[in-house]
Motif scaffolding. Structure first.
Motif, PDB file in Angstrom:
ATOM      1  N   SER A  38     -17.009  -2.145   1.668  1.00 57.08           N
ATOM      2  CA  SER A  38     -16.574  -0.742   1.649  1.00 57.08           C
ATOM      3  C   SER A  38     -17.036   0.008   0.406  1.00 57.08           C
ATOM      4  O   SER A  38     -17.413   1.179   0.499  1.00 57.08           O
ATOM      5  N   VAL A  47     -20.910   6.447   4.153  1.00 58.44           N
ATOM      6  CA  VAL A  47     -19.460   6.510   4.366  1.00 58.44           C
ATOM      7  C   VAL A  47     -19.106   6.422   5.845  1.00 58.44           C
ATOM      8  O   VAL A  47     -18.253   5.631   6.240  1.00 58.44           O
ATOM      9  N   GLN A  51     -16.988   3.411   7.561  1.00 55.61           N
ATOM     10  CA  GLN A  51     -15.729   3.643   8.255  1.00 55.61           C
ATOM     11  C   GLN A  51     -15.803   3.150   9.694  1.00 55.61           C
ATOM     12  O   GLN A  51     -14.855   2.562  10.204  1.00 55.61           O
ATOM     13  N   SER A  52     -16.937   3.368  10.333  1.00 54.43           N
ATOM     14  CA  SER A  52     -17.098   2.907  11.720  1.00 54.43           C
ATOM     15  C   SER A  52     -16.999   1.394  11.822  1.00 54.43           C
ATOM     16  O   SER A  52     -16.337   0.868  12.723  1.00 54.43           O
ATOM     17  N   GLU A  55     -13.336   0.331  11.221  1.00 61.36           N
ATOM     18  CA  GLU A  55     -12.505   0.659  12.385  1.00 61.36           C
ATOM     19  C   GLU A  55     -12.827  -0.246  13.571  1.00 61.36           C
ATOM     20  O   GLU A  55     -11.919  -0.710  14.268  1.00 61.36           O
ATOM     21  N   LEU A  75     -10.603   1.861   4.095  1.00 60.27           N
ATOM     22  CA  LEU A  75     -10.865   3.160   4.719  1.00 60.27           C
ATOM     23  C   LEU A  75     -10.532   4.298   3.762  1.00 60.27           C
ATOM     24  O   LEU A  75     -11.291   5.271   3.646  1.00 60.27           O
ATOM     25  N   THR A  78     -13.235   4.775   1.073  1.00 60.21           N
ATOM     26  CA  THR A  78     -14.444   5.478   1.514  1.00 60.21           C
ATOM     27  C   THR A  78     -14.153   6.960   1.699  1.00 60.21           C
ATOM     28  O   THR A  78     -14.979   7.798   1.406  1.00 60.21           O
ATOM     29  N   THR A  79     -12.972   7.304   2.170  1.00 61.10           N
ATOM     30  CA  THR A  79     -12.603   8.710   2.350  1.00 61.10           C
ATOM     31  C   THR A  79     -12.481   9.396   0.998  1.00 61.10           C
ATOM     32  O   THR A  79     -12.974  10.498   0.798  1.00 61.10           O
TER      33      THR A  79
END
Length: 84
Positions: A38, A47, A51-52, A55, A75, A78-79
């Motif tokens: 990450s 990013v 995230q994909s 998830e 997550l 990364t956000t």
């Protein structure tokens, strides 16, 4: 000596292959790998991809407890980096 992020950048295609394979055959291992990567995705501007993967691995492995918390934190990292 190369920083770890540079080493991962050199192996990005292999990381993608390994994640796809592990999601099919060992989803919990895929989630651990996605969590570990990450920071790479955030620092290198991947990013959305990161995230994909996180998830997708979460969906495949349905983590609970500490593993779920680690995935949600990955997550969030990364956000947060994207927002900076």
């Amino acid at each position: 000596m190369l920083p770890a992020v540079d080493v991962v950048a050199d192996e990005h295609d292999n990381l993608r292959f390994l994640l796809a394979n592990r999601i099919r055959h060992a989803p919990t291992a895929a989630l651990d790998l996605a969590i570990g990567a990450s920071d790479f995705w955030a620092l290198r501007g991947h990013v959305v991809e990161g995230q994909s993967w996180i998830e997708e691995a979460m969906t495949a492995s349905t983590p609970t407890g500490l593993l779920r918390a680690r995935a949600l934190l990955a997550l969030a990292r990364t956000t947060r980096t994207m927002a900076e």
